[in-house]
Design a protein around this motif. Structure first.
Motif, PDB file in Angstrom:
ATOM      1  N   ASP A 122     -10.064  24.809  93.288  1.00  0.00           N
ATOM      2  CA  ASP A 122      -8.951  24.060  93.812  1.00  0.00           C
ATOM      3  C   ASP A 122      -7.857  23.816  93.057  1.00  0.00           C
TER       4      ASP A 122
ATOM      5  N   TYR B  49     -12.514  -2.215  85.804  1.00  0.00           N
ATOM      6  CA  TYR B  49     -10.970  -1.817  86.148  1.00  0.00           C
ATOM      7  C   TYR B  49     -10.079  -2.646  85.186  1.00  0.00           C
TER       8      TYR B  49
ATOM      9  N   GLU C 183     -13.003  11.862  87.146  1.00  0.00           N
ATOM     10  CA  GLU C 183     -12.029  12.896  87.720  1.00  0.00           C
ATOM     11  C   GLU C 183     -10.625  12.811  88.152  1.00  0.00           C
ATOM     12  N   LEU C 184     -10.772  11.556  89.028  1.00  0.00           N
ATOM     13  CA  LEU C 184      -9.548  11.101  89.747  1.00  0.00           C
ATOM     14  C   LEU C 184      -8.619  10.799  88.693  1.00  0.00           C
TER      15      LEU C 184
ATOM     16  N   PRO D 115     -16.528   3.863  86.357  1.00  0.00           N
ATOM     17  CA  PRO D 115     -17.630   3.974  86.930  1.00  0.00           C
ATOM     18  C   PRO D 115     -18.740   5.129  87.135  1.00  0.00           C
TER      19      PRO D 115
ATOM     20  N   GLY E 203     -16.626  10.757  89.138  1.00  0.00           N
ATOM     21  CA  GLY E 203     -15.870  10.956  90.282  1.00  0.00           C
ATOM     22  C   GLY E 203     -14.499  10.262  89.837  1.00  0.00           C
ATOM     23  N   GLU E 204     -14.569   8.855  89.369  1.00  0.00           N
ATOM     24  CA  GLU E 204     -13.286   8.196  89.050  1.00  0.00           C
ATOM     25  C   GLU E 204     -12.708   8.595  87.783  1.00  0.00           C
TER      26      GLU E 204
ATOM     27  N   GLN F 255      -4.847  12.525  88.391  1.00  0.00           N
ATOM     28  CA  GLN F 255      -3.780  11.752  88.482  1.00  0.00           C
ATOM     29  C   GLN F 255      -2.892  11.732  87.141  1.00  0.00           C
TER      30      GLN F 255
ATOM     31  N   PHE G   2     -10.599  15.392  98.000  1.00  0.00           N
ATOM     32  CA  PHE G   2     -10.619  15.777  96.378  1.00  0.00           C
ATOM     33  C   PHE G   2     -12.157  16.032  95.876  1.00  0.00           C
TER      34      PHE G   2
ATOM     35  N   PHE H  21      -4.123   5.492  94.237  1.00  0.00           N
ATOM     36  CA  PHE H  21      -5.000   4.423  93.877  1.00  0.00           C
ATOM     37  C   PHE H  21      -5.536   4.872  92.310  1.00  0.00           C
ATOM     38  N   ALA H  22      -5.492   4.004  91.473  1.00  0.00           N
ATOM     39  CA  ALA H  22      -5.831   4.035  90.219  1.00  0.00           C
ATOM     40  C   ALA H  22      -6.354   2.945  89.719  1.00  0.00           C
TER      41      ALA H  22
ATOM     42  N   VAL I 236      -4.827   9.414  98.213  1.00  0.00           N
ATOM     43  CA  VAL I 236      -5.884   9.039  97.169  1.00  0.00           C
ATOM     44  C   VAL I 236      -5.349   8.916  95.617  1.00  0.00           C
TER      45      VAL I 236
ATOM     46  N   PRO J  26     -13.224   4.113  95.310  1.00  0.00           N
ATOM     47  CA  PRO J  26     -14.628   4.457  94.869  1.00  0.00           C
ATOM     48  C   PRO J  26     -15.117   3.354  94.117  1.00  0.00           C
ATOM     49  N   GLY J  27     -16.146   3.056  94.410  1.00  0.00           N
ATOM     50  CA  GLY J  27     -17.097   1.945  93.716  1.00  0.00           C
ATOM     51  C   GLY J  27     -16.924   0.602  94.273  1.00  0.00           C
TER      52      GLY J  27
ATOM     53  N   PHE K 129      -7.410  -0.787  91.935  1.00  0.00           N
ATOM     54  CA  PHE K 129      -8.712  -1.027  92.255  1.00  0.00           C
ATOM     55  C   PHE K 129      -9.135  -2.467  91.773  1.00  0.00           C
TER      56      PHE K 129
ATOM     57  N   ILE L 203     -14.186  13.743  95.456  1.00  0.00           N
ATOM     58  CA  ILE L 203     -14.440  12.420  94.839  1.00  0.00           C
ATOM     59  C   ILE L 203     -15.160  11.449  95.671  1.00  0.00           C
ATOM     60  N   PRO L 204     -16.360  11.312  95.442  1.00  0.00           N
ATOM     61  CA  PRO L 204     -17.027  10.352  96.230  1.00  0.00           C
ATOM     62  C   PRO L 204     -16.472   8.930  96.364  1.00  0.00           C
TER      63      PRO L 204
END
Lengths: 203, 347, 507
Positions: free
Chosen positions: B229, C453, B205-206, B199, B202-203, B210, C325, C140-141, C137, C271-272, C145, C327-328
């Motif tokens: 970081d 997702y 990057e996550l 989406p 940010g996602e 991971q 992180f 959660f992948a 955080v 997120p989202g 989601f 990450i918003p």
């Protein structure tokens, strides 16, 4: 499915007819959307096909169910001596017959259809004239907004609506209109500076 | 659409709401006409100039525009309103810019890779050619940084080149991250795939952190936090220059060994990235207004206050004058057909 | 950690941060009340003012403003039936019927007080999460989601009320609407009718404003009466005296507050997903667990409490990935992320170690700002509640303008106003012919995410994702959420049947 049936059977028949019509409309929408997905790649089309396929099936079910209910209602109305209810009229009669007012499982109490403050009630009982009037005002508002922009529409519409639909005095309407215009202009143009609909001529 | 926000003015009303005047003194400078630019600004003085941001508020394009606008305002002596007009991945605003009055009162900030690339690729939705627009000047260049998961097996670009299967993450076709990572994969023949559908960055990057994808391409400056970081490893700068905060071990594209064919494609793409984030105007803009805006922008971008402010915000400026941008656009229009063919598969 | 918590508090309690927080609260208050104008947009507009601020000052200002918008958005929802924010739609469902009944004060008291409690709960979770924030955080992948979006969709069953079949149709219709736009995998245009405006999909703000607000305004135009029922006993004063009752309601339903806050915080982390989903999940859960589910949608105070608490808890939730992180967790925290950079902070490890005091000051601000806003709101309740007792036509121009502006400010395009009008038509038809609206909205919000997702889960893990522990846990909750009401319904039905048999015998 026993619960909704119980509930539906004592609704006016316009409700059942509307359910059929809206159901058919949804069938058409889902059908169209399903066909529309035919040209897309597998990945792009998979989810739409699942969604519209399911939607199509459920909507069709709903149509069949409402048709059945409609037919049953007609039959009951045509038959003067209904066998099921000893306590009076059954079928498409508005208002709950005592025999039907059995507490329903997860459904609702019978008073929910006749509460005067419900939006449903207002929508059901407002006459054709009121509907025409209201829809005409709303249409005028949005057309004016599109053509003339916010800062013209806000005072002008307020004035006209209050004068002719609200039947207020000229002076009252004028004050209301000026206040609305000034407040909007001050808030959106001067303080917040956020774009508002500009109209066709003010570009 | 001239109802947008002259936000210098709104700021004053904000202050009137009750903050001590001293608090915001740094940003409450006056915006009275003070035309000091050398260009002919008579036609724009006192007018309201709208700069359209083709994205939602709060993003990079929005922040850059709002950062520069007050200084530009000062130079021209006009009121500048920043207006967000998101839609169709930024194309909507650019399409409508083509039809605007070319008197200099309507400008936009462009996404070079996103919008420029779609135009070169002949993608659907981009109704403009790059050389349609009038170029005022570039606010920032927009280099990308390829990063991998710090805990993963790929810690250098050579590792990626040697990979059997490398998985990139991206938001979707046509987006910068997709274009850059697919292009690098295609040029260097890296086996693997680009996983699409995230989406937002940010996602993505996550997912990199991971370790469920191997790497991604992203805006260089936005990666800084994560790189410092230590959660993401920088591997390649897709741009002309490497910033100070990045270790010298991280190569830029130009430093890689390439064949002539590869170099040709990469050069064309670097030119697109060089286009960066320019302010542009409608086609054939009024000459006096164009020269006014260009001179004013050149002066504004050198304003020490702006430079300092941009440093504080970690938003690096990289001014490039409008005429040089035009040359860049011409190079892009003359890019080898192989490049536009490659791009056409990515939008 | 305790010393940082105290240091964070003392840093907030300096004259300058406090003053800035009050200013932020004031701005957020107004923005929240106005439909359309959302917290994220306002944050972006206010961002330039923080350039010269210290970190704590900047966050006092920005966070103070942001967390308040969702609180005061509920006020518009309760009084006028027009959602003040996209996240305040669930409040309309029960809050507005209460206003019509003349219980506006009680509804507002309940929603505001539970908002404040929700904020405290969220802040507490955020504070407690600090030691484990990064592993949480990372757990959660996309599969998790996806499981959460599916969990959200199961609430269609609960939210359909008595018309399950219609609820499914509306949910499918909502999913269809969510599909409009470019598809996330390949960029194929789906149902866009060659309109560039539709590429990015249908905007959620105009949809919510039209779907819920449109019908209420039209109703006022048709009935030409005041919003609140005009009958003896129902006066502004009587309505206001209900505020205390509303607060007592919240205390009485404290497990509901905690559960709704937990849902809000949990969904906020993802997120989202964000607040527009969280509110209906909390609302659906409240309905499922209620002893009187049939009252939902007709002015059940439990529905109001749930939607109040969830909103403010989710803000803290969405700060968790932002702080941990960078990450918003949503649009609002995305803008906040730029604020981090402006004040020279790097989200990530730094926020949890050297700048931990700043993190704590942020937590304090979310709590303090909410309490200030709620306290302030109680003062303006009186004039606002009076508005619902004045003649309907007087409010009509004002409310129509709110609708139009609420939709237009979403992306400054008249097309948004058109979307709002179409949504209003859908809303009116739904009410007139008794089709449920909420499953539709829920599906619109969840549809696009569910598809993304699902494909991402498959791309990343093939089918292995089905066995991830959190996915399995969520699946278990889903089964409970579906089976629970069915069992309850069946049991109730058999009870009715026994009662019928008895009455047959006696007849």
């Amino acid at each position: 499915m026993a619960v909704p049936e119980q509930h539906e059977s004592r609704r006016p028949s316009t409700g059942a007819v509307a359910d059929v019509v809206l159901g058919l409309f949804m069938v058409a929408v889902f059908g169209w959307a399903f066909l529309e997905a035919a040209d897309w790649s597998f990945k792009a089309a998979l989810f739409p096909r699942i969604v519209t396929g399911l939607g199509f099936t459920v909507a069709l079910l709903q149509v069949v169910q409402s048709l059945l209910r409609l037919a049953r209602g007609r039959r009951a109305a045509a038959d003067p001596t209904p066998a099921t209810s000893p306590a009076g009229p059954i079928g498409p009669v508005p208002g709950a017959a005592p025999a039907e007012a059995v507490p329903q499982a997860a459904g609702t109490t019978s008073e929910d259809d006749v509460n005067e403050d419900d939006v449903e009630y207002v929508f059901q009982t407002a006459g054709a004239r009121r509907w025409t009037e209201a829809v005409a005002w709303v249409t005028a508002f949005f057309v004016l907004l599109y053509v003339a922009g916010l800062f013209v529409t806000a005072p002008l519409f307020s004035f006209l609506y209050l004068r002719f639909a609200g039947r207020r005095t000229w002076v009252f309407c004028a004050i209301y209109a000026v206040v609305v215009g000034v407040v909007l202009y001050a808030a959106f143009e001067l303080a917040l500076g956020i774009p508002v609909p500009p109209g066709l001529f003010l570009d | 659409m001239n109802t947008a926000m002259p936000y210098r003015r709104s700021l004053r009303s904000l202050i009137a709401l009750g903050v001590g005047a001293g608090v915001l003194s740094g940003c409450s400078s006056d915006s009275e006409p003070a035309a000091s630019g050398g260009g002919d600004c008579a036609s724009l003085e006192g007018e309201t100039i709208t700069i359209v941001v083709p994205y939602e508020p709060g993003g990079g394009y929005d922040s850059y525009t709002r950062l520069v606008a007050p200084y530009l305002e000062e130079e021209i002596g006009a009121t500048i309103a920043v207006q967000n007009q998101p839609g169709a991945g930024g194309l909507l605003a650019l399409n409508s810019l083509r039809a605007e009055d070319a008197d200099g009162t309507k400008l936009a900030i462009m996404n070079g890779v996103g919008a420029g690339g779609s135009s070169i690729a002949g993608a659907e939705g981009a109704d403009f050619a790059l050389d349609d627009f009038t170029y005022i000047g570039r606010v920032a260049s927009d280099p990308s940084l390829l990063v991998t998961s710090a805990a993963g097996e790929y810690q250098t670009f050579d590792d990626i080149l040697a990979a059997d299967e490398f998985r990139w993450g991206s938001t979707g076709p046509g987006a910068e991250d997709y274009v850059t990572s697919s292009l690098i994969s295609a040029v260097f023949d890296i086996p693997g795939e680009v996983v699409t559908g995230f989406p937002g960055s940010g996602e993505t990057e996550l997912a990199v952190v991971q370790g469920s994808i191997d790497g991604m391409s992203g805006n260089l400056t936005s990666r800084r936090g994560a790189v410092e970081d230590g959660t993401q490893t920088p591997v390649l700068v897709v741009g002309e220059e490497s910033p100070d905060w990045l270790s010298d071990d991280v190569p830029t594209v130009a430093e890689l060994d390439t064949t002539e064919e590869q170099a040709e494609l990469l050069d064309a793409h670097l030119a697109l990235i060089e286009l960066g984030r320019p302010f542009i105007g409608p086609p054939g803009m009024d000459e006096a207004a164009t020269s006014c805006l260009r001179t004013a922008m050149a002066a504004a971008m050198e304003n020490p206050e702006l430079v300092q402010e941009s440093e504080e915000q970690e938003r690096e400026l990289a001014f490039l004058p409008g005429d040089e941008l035009e040359g860049l656009v011409q190079d892009l229009m003359d890019a080898p057909p192989a490049y536009s063919e490659l791009l056409a598969t990515l939008y | 950690m305790l010393s940082e918590a105290i240091s964070g508090l003392t840093q907030v309690f300096q004259p300058l941060p406090l003053a800035l927080m009050l200013l932020g609260v004031a701005i957020g208050f107004v923005v929240g009340i106005l439909p359309g104008l959302g917290g994220a947009v306002t944050l972006a507009l206010m961002l330039p003012f923080t350039f010269d601020m210290q970190p704590v000052e900047a966050f006092a200002f920005l966070l103070g403003m942001w967390v308040v918008t969702s609180t005061t958005g509920d006020i518009t929802s309760v009084l006028f039936g027009v959602p003040g924010e996209a996240t305040s739609a669930a409040t309309v469902l029960d809050g507005h019927p209460m206003t019509k009944r003349g219980e506006g004060g009680r509804a507002l008291g309940a929603v505001l007080f539970s908002s404040a409690l929700g904020a405290v709960f969220g802040a507490l979770v955020l504070a407690l999460a600090i030691p484990v924030i990064r592993p949480v955080v990372l757990a959660f992948a996309p599969p998790e989601f996806f499981a959460l979006t599916m969990l959200g969709l199961t609430f269609v069953v609960a939210l359909s009320g008595k018309h399950l079949l219609k609820g499914f149709i509306m949910a499918a219709f909502g999913l269809l609407v969510a599909l409009v736009g470019l598809d996330p995998q390949e960029g194929t245009q789906r149902y866009t009718f060659e309109q560039l405006y539709l590429w990015d999909g249908i905007g959620i703000v105009p949809l919510v404003v039209g779907l819920f607000g449109g019908a209420e305004v039209l109703q006022l135009m048709l009935s030409k009466r005041s919003i609140a029922r005009a009958e003896p006993g129902a006066t502004p004063e009587a309505s206001l005296s209900g505020v205390g009752q509303g607060i007592r309601d919240v205390l009485h339903h404290w497990p509901l507050v905690i559960r709704s806050s937990a849902i809000g915080t949990g969904v906020g982390i993802v997120p989202g997903l964000g607040g527009s989903v969280a509110q209906f999940m909390a609302y659906g859960a409240a309905q499922q667990s209620s002893k009187t589910p049939e009252m939902f949608g007709k002015g059940a105070v439990e529905g109001v409490i749930a939607s109040g608490a969830v909103n403010n808890a989710k803000d803290s939730g969405s700060l968790i990935p932002t702080i941990g992180f960078g990450i918003p967790g949503g649009a609002g925290s995305a803008v906040l992320l730029s604020a981090f950079l402006i004040v020279g902070l790097n989200p990530g490890e730094e926020m949890l170690t050297t700048s931990l005091d700043v993190t704590f000051s942020m937590i304090w601000v979310t709590v303090l700002a909410n309490f200030i806003a709620v306290a302030a709101a109680f003062f303006v309740l009186k004039p606002l509640t009076k508005l619902t007792f004045i003649s309907g036509p007087l409010l009509v121009p004002f409310l129509l303008l709110l609708l139009a502006l609420g939709a237009y400010t979403a992306s400054n395009s008249f097309a948004d106003v058109l979307v709002m009008i179409v949504a209003a038509i859908v809303g009116v038809i739904c009410i007139r012919y008794d089709w449920p609206r909420v499953p539709f909205l829920l599906a619109v919000v969840l549809g696009a995410l569910a598809e993304r997702y699902l494909f991402l889960s498959y791309s990343l893990f093939e089918w292995d994702w089905l066995t991830r522990p959190i996915v399995l846990a969520i699946a278990a909750v889903m089964v409970l959420a579906i089976v629970g009401p069915i069992v309850r319904r069946a049991r109730a039905r058999s009870r009715v049947r026994t009662a019928e048999q008895k009455s047959d015998v006696s007849a």
